[in-house]
Design an enzyme around this catalytic site. Sequence first.
Site, PDB file in Angstrom:
ATOM      1  CG  ASP A  20      35.809  40.021  34.569  1.00 59.43           C
ATOM      2  OD1 ASP A  20      34.925  40.421  33.790  1.00 59.43           O
ATOM      3  OD2 ASP A  20      36.679  39.197  34.246  1.00 59.43           O
ATOM      4  CG  ASN A  68      35.457  47.010  29.128  1.00 64.56           C
ATOM      5  OD1 ASN A  68      35.556  47.342  30.302  1.00 64.56           O
ATOM      6  ND2 ASN A  68      35.767  45.779  28.727  1.00 64.56           N
TER       7      ASN A  68
END
Length: 242
Positions: A20, A68
Amino acid sequence: MAATALDPDRLPQHIGIIMDGNGRWAQKRGLPRTAGHAAGAETFRTIAYRCRDLGIPYLTVYAFSTENWKRPMEEVSAIMGLLRKYLLEALEKMERDGFRIHFFGDLAPLPPELRELCLETQSAGQAVAGAKYQINVCLNYGGRDEILRAIRAWGKDCQAGRQDPETLDEEAFARYLDSRGLPDPDLVIRPSGELRLSNFLPWQSAYAELYFTDVLWPDFTPEVLDQALLAYQGRKRRFGGI
Ligand code: IPE
Ligand code: IPE
Ligand code: MG
Protein backbone atom coordinates in the site's frame (compact mmCIF):
# COMPACT_ATOMS: atom_id res chain seq x y z
CA MET A 1 23.57 1.52 18.17
CA ALA A 2 24.59 -1.36 15.92
CA ALA A 3 21.65 -3.16 14.38
CA THR A 4 21.20 -6.66 15.73
CA ALA A 5 21.76 -9.29 13.06
CA LEU A 6 18.95 -11.44 11.76
CA ASP A 7 18.90 -15.00 13.03
CA PRO A 8 18.69 -17.16 9.90
CA ASP A 9 17.14 -20.01 11.90
CA ARG A 10 14.21 -17.94 13.12
CA LEU A 11 12.95 -16.37 9.94
CA PRO A 12 9.25 -16.52 9.13
CA GLN A 13 8.33 -19.22 6.64
CA HIS A 14 5.52 -17.17 5.19
CA ILE A 15 5.29 -13.39 4.90
CA GLY A 16 2.22 -11.46 3.78
CA ILE A 17 2.56 -7.93 2.45
CA ILE A 18 -0.19 -5.37 1.84
CA MET A 19 1.53 -3.36 -0.88
CA ASP A 20 0.00 0.00 0.00
CA GLY A 21 0.92 3.63 -0.54
CA ASN A 22 1.57 3.78 -4.28
CA GLY A 23 -0.91 6.58 -4.86
CA ARG A 24 0.44 8.80 -2.09
CA TRP A 25 4.00 8.18 -3.24
CA ALA A 26 3.08 9.49 -6.70
CA GLN A 27 1.02 12.38 -5.34
CA LYS A 28 3.97 13.58 -3.24
CA ARG A 29 5.99 13.83 -6.43
CA GLY A 30 3.28 15.48 -8.49
CA LEU A 31 2.98 12.35 -10.62
CA PRO A 32 -0.16 10.47 -11.68
CA ARG A 33 -1.19 7.64 -9.34
CA THR A 34 -0.34 5.15 -12.08
CA ALA A 35 3.33 6.15 -11.78
CA GLY A 36 3.11 5.05 -8.15
CA HIS A 37 1.79 1.67 -9.21
CA ALA A 38 4.65 1.28 -11.69
CA ALA A 39 7.18 2.12 -8.95
CA GLY A 40 5.41 -0.23 -6.55
CA ALA A 41 5.64 -3.07 -9.04
CA GLU A 42 9.42 -2.61 -9.17
CA THR A 43 9.51 -2.75 -5.36
CA PHE A 44 7.57 -6.00 -5.49
CA ARG A 45 10.26 -7.52 -7.70
CA THR A 46 13.08 -6.35 -5.41
CA ILE A 47 11.37 -7.66 -2.27
CA ALA A 48 10.45 -11.00 -3.85
CA TYR A 49 14.13 -11.61 -4.66
CA ARG A 50 15.15 -10.50 -1.19
CA CYS A 51 12.74 -13.00 0.42
CA ARG A 52 14.08 -15.72 -1.85
CA ASP A 53 17.68 -14.85 -1.02
CA LEU A 54 16.87 -15.01 2.69
CA GLY A 55 15.35 -18.46 2.14
CA ILE A 56 11.76 -17.53 2.99
CA PRO A 57 9.68 -20.08 1.08
CA TYR A 58 6.29 -18.28 0.91
CA LEU A 59 5.48 -14.69 0.10
CA THR A 60 1.88 -13.53 -0.33
CA VAL A 61 1.29 -10.06 -1.73
CA TYR A 62 -1.92 -8.07 -1.89
CA ALA A 63 -2.01 -6.62 -5.40
CA PHE A 64 -5.70 -5.84 -6.03
CA SER A 65 -8.62 -6.20 -3.67
CA THR A 66 -12.27 -6.98 -4.33
CA GLU A 67 -12.89 -3.36 -3.25
CA ASN A 68 -10.32 -1.80 -5.60
CA TRP A 69 -12.78 -1.93 -8.53
CA LYS A 70 -14.25 1.27 -7.00
CA ARG A 71 -11.29 3.19 -8.42
CA PRO A 72 -11.37 5.14 -11.71
CA MET A 73 -11.32 2.88 -14.75
CA GLU A 74 -8.00 4.30 -15.98
CA GLU A 75 -6.30 3.41 -12.71
CA VAL A 76 -7.74 -0.12 -12.69
CA SER A 77 -6.64 -0.61 -16.31
CA ALA A 78 -3.14 0.65 -15.52
CA ILE A 79 -2.85 -1.84 -12.63
CA MET A 80 -4.05 -4.69 -14.87
CA GLY A 81 -1.52 -3.63 -17.51
CA LEU A 82 1.30 -3.74 -14.97
CA LEU A 83 0.21 -7.17 -13.79
CA ARG A 84 0.33 -8.38 -17.39
CA LYS A 85 3.85 -7.01 -17.83
CA TYR A 86 5.20 -8.63 -14.66
CA LEU A 87 3.49 -11.95 -15.30
CA LEU A 88 5.00 -12.12 -18.76
CA GLU A 89 8.38 -11.47 -17.20
CA ALA A 90 7.75 -14.09 -14.51
CA LEU A 91 6.78 -16.67 -17.12
CA GLU A 92 10.11 -16.13 -18.78
CA LYS A 93 12.27 -16.11 -15.65
CA MET A 94 10.65 -18.24 -12.98
CA GLU A 95 12.34 -21.43 -13.94
CA ARG A 96 15.76 -19.77 -13.82
CA ASP A 97 14.92 -17.96 -10.58
CA GLY A 98 13.31 -20.88 -8.75
CA PHE A 99 9.89 -19.27 -8.21
CA ARG A 100 6.38 -20.60 -8.46
CA ILE A 101 3.46 -18.20 -8.71
CA HIS A 102 -0.05 -18.84 -7.38
CA PHE A 103 -3.10 -16.61 -7.30
CA PHE A 104 -5.46 -16.01 -4.43
CA GLY A 105 -8.78 -14.41 -5.34
CA ASP A 106 -11.59 -14.76 -7.82
CA LEU A 107 -10.04 -14.49 -11.26
CA ALA A 108 -13.38 -14.81 -13.09
CA PRO A 109 -14.12 -11.04 -13.32
CA LEU A 110 -10.67 -10.19 -14.74
CA PRO A 111 -10.20 -9.30 -18.40
CA PRO A 112 -10.11 -12.72 -20.16
CA GLU A 113 -6.61 -12.24 -21.55
CA LEU A 114 -5.18 -11.46 -18.12
CA ARG A 115 -7.07 -14.35 -16.54
CA GLU A 116 -5.59 -16.72 -19.12
CA LEU A 117 -2.13 -15.37 -18.44
CA CYS A 118 -2.62 -15.93 -14.69
CA LEU A 119 -3.67 -19.52 -15.26
CA GLU A 120 -0.80 -20.08 -17.66
CA THR A 121 1.70 -18.64 -15.16
CA GLN A 122 0.26 -20.76 -12.39
CA SER A 123 0.45 -24.01 -14.33
CA ALA A 124 3.91 -23.19 -15.70
CA GLY A 125 5.00 -22.73 -12.08
CA GLN A 126 3.65 -26.11 -11.08
CA ALA A 127 5.81 -27.61 -13.77
CA VAL A 128 9.01 -25.94 -12.54
CA ALA A 129 10.92 -28.79 -10.97
CA GLY A 130 12.40 -28.00 -7.61
CA ALA A 131 11.05 -24.45 -7.28
CA LYS A 132 11.54 -23.71 -3.59
CA TYR A 133 9.89 -20.32 -3.47
CA GLN A 134 6.23 -19.61 -3.89
CA ILE A 135 4.70 -16.22 -4.45
CA ASN A 136 0.96 -15.90 -3.97
CA VAL A 137 -0.47 -12.89 -5.73
CA CYS A 138 -3.79 -11.74 -4.29
CA LEU A 139 -5.71 -10.52 -7.28
CA ASN A 140 -9.36 -9.54 -7.02
CA TYR A 141 -8.90 -10.96 -3.55
CA GLY A 142 -10.97 -10.23 -0.47
CA GLY A 143 -10.85 -12.31 2.68
CA ARG A 144 -14.62 -12.27 3.06
CA ASP A 145 -15.09 -13.23 -0.58
CA GLU A 146 -12.59 -16.07 -0.14
CA ILE A 147 -14.52 -17.40 2.86
CA LEU A 148 -17.83 -17.13 0.99
CA ARG A 149 -16.42 -18.95 -2.04
CA ALA A 150 -15.12 -21.66 0.29
CA ILE A 151 -18.52 -22.00 1.98
CA ARG A 152 -20.28 -22.26 -1.38
CA ALA A 153 -17.93 -25.03 -2.53
CA TRP A 154 -18.20 -26.84 0.80
CA GLY A 155 -22.01 -26.54 0.74
CA LYS A 156 -22.10 -28.12 -2.70
CA ASP A 157 -19.93 -30.96 -1.43
CA CYS A 158 -22.34 -31.43 1.46
CA GLN A 159 -25.29 -31.59 -0.94
CA ALA A 160 -23.41 -34.16 -3.01
CA GLY A 161 -22.73 -36.23 0.11
CA ARG A 162 -18.95 -35.69 0.01
CA GLN A 163 -18.90 -33.58 3.21
CA ASP A 164 -20.83 -33.69 6.43
CA PRO A 165 -21.54 -30.53 8.48
CA GLU A 166 -21.13 -32.55 11.67
CA THR A 167 -17.47 -33.30 10.94
CA LEU A 168 -16.37 -29.87 9.66
CA ASP A 169 -13.32 -28.64 11.52
CA GLU A 170 -10.75 -25.90 10.88
CA GLU A 171 -8.44 -28.16 8.93
CA ALA A 172 -11.20 -29.45 6.69
CA PHE A 173 -12.52 -25.92 6.07
CA ALA A 174 -9.05 -24.56 5.28
CA ARG A 175 -8.88 -27.00 2.37
CA TYR A 176 -11.56 -24.91 0.63
CA LEU A 177 -9.63 -21.64 0.94
CA ASP A 178 -7.36 -20.19 -1.75
CA SER A 179 -4.44 -20.90 0.59
CA ARG A 180 -5.17 -24.63 0.80
CA GLY A 181 -2.09 -26.67 1.60
CA LEU A 182 0.05 -23.66 2.57
CA PRO A 183 1.25 -22.67 6.02
CA ASP A 184 -0.39 -19.59 7.58
CA PRO A 185 1.55 -16.33 7.33
CA ASP A 186 3.83 -15.80 10.33
CA LEU A 187 4.28 -12.11 9.62
CA VAL A 188 2.00 -9.60 7.88
CA ILE A 189 3.55 -6.30 6.88
CA ARG A 190 1.60 -3.18 5.99
CA PRO A 191 3.48 -0.13 4.79
CA SER A 192 2.00 3.34 4.20
CA GLY A 193 1.00 4.14 7.77
CA GLU A 194 -2.48 2.60 7.67
CA LEU A 195 -3.23 0.47 10.70
CA ARG A 196 -5.69 -2.00 9.22
CA LEU A 197 -5.79 -5.23 7.24
CA SER A 198 -8.30 -4.17 4.56
CA ASN A 199 -9.71 -7.67 4.01
CA PHE A 200 -6.28 -9.35 3.67
CA LEU A 201 -6.15 -13.02 4.75
CA PRO A 202 -8.48 -12.76 7.78
CA TRP A 203 -8.65 -16.53 8.30
CA GLN A 204 -4.97 -17.21 7.74
CA SER A 205 -3.68 -14.22 9.74
CA ALA A 206 -5.53 -15.10 12.93
CA TYR A 207 -2.18 -15.59 14.71
CA ALA A 208 0.17 -13.68 12.40
CA GLU A 209 2.51 -11.10 13.86
CA LEU A 210 1.63 -7.68 12.43
CA TYR A 211 4.19 -5.07 11.43
CA PHE A 212 3.22 -1.57 10.37
CA THR A 213 5.53 1.07 8.94
CA ASP A 214 4.97 4.59 7.58
CA VAL A 215 7.21 3.89 4.58
CA LEU A 216 5.19 4.00 1.35
CA TRP A 217 5.39 0.80 -0.68
CA PRO A 218 7.47 2.24 -3.58
CA ASP A 219 10.05 3.37 -0.96
CA PHE A 220 10.11 -0.02 0.76
CA THR A 221 13.64 -1.45 0.56
CA PRO A 222 15.32 -4.70 1.63
CA GLU A 223 16.53 -2.73 4.68
CA VAL A 224 12.93 -2.00 5.69
CA LEU A 225 12.16 -5.69 5.26
CA ASP A 226 15.09 -6.50 7.53
CA GLN A 227 13.69 -4.12 10.17
CA ALA A 228 10.35 -5.94 10.00
CA LEU A 229 12.13 -9.29 10.32
CA LEU A 230 14.14 -8.06 13.29
CA ALA A 231 10.95 -6.87 14.98
CA TYR A 232 9.40 -10.26 14.24
CA GLN A 233 12.33 -12.05 15.82
CA GLY A 234 11.90 -9.96 18.93
CA ARG A 235 8.29 -11.06 19.40
CA LYS A 236 7.11 -13.84 21.66
CA ARG A 237 4.43 -15.90 19.91
CA ARG A 238 2.18 -17.68 22.36
CA PHE A 239 -0.76 -18.94 20.26
CA GLY A 240 -2.93 -18.73 23.33
CA GLY A 241 -0.48 -20.63 25.53
CA ILE A 242 1.73 -19.17 28.25
C1 IPE B 1 -1.78 0.14 -3.18
O1 IPE B 1 -1.53 1.50 -3.26
C2 IPE B 1 -2.06 -0.48 -4.53
C3 IPE B 1 -3.45 -0.91 -4.71
C4 IPE B 1 -4.40 -0.82 -3.83
C5 IPE B 1 -3.78 -1.48 -6.01
P1 IPE B 1 -2.69 2.56 -3.26
O2 IPE B 1 -3.07 2.82 -4.67
O3 IPE B 1 -3.81 2.13 -2.38
O4 IPE B 1 -1.95 3.81 -2.67
P2 IPE B 1 -2.56 4.88 -1.68
O5 IPE B 1 -3.05 4.13 -0.48
O6 IPE B 1 -3.67 5.57 -2.40
O7 IPE B 1 -1.42 5.78 -1.36
C1 IPE C 1 -5.35 -2.64 0.28
O1 IPE C 1 -5.06 -1.30 0.08
C2 IPE C 1 -5.34 -3.36 -1.03
C3 IPE C 1 -4.05 -3.50 -1.68
C4 IPE C 1 -2.90 -3.06 -1.23
C5 IPE C 1 -4.07 -4.21 -2.92
P1 IPE C 1 -6.20 -0.20 -0.09
O2 IPE C 1 -5.53 1.06 -0.37
O3 IPE C 1 -7.20 -0.66 -1.09
O4 IPE C 1 -6.89 -0.22 1.35
P2 IPE C 1 -7.72 0.89 2.09
O5 IPE C 1 -8.79 1.36 1.14
O6 IPE C 1 -6.79 1.98 2.46
O7 IPE C 1 -8.27 0.21 3.30
MG1 MG D 1 -4.15 2.42 -0.39
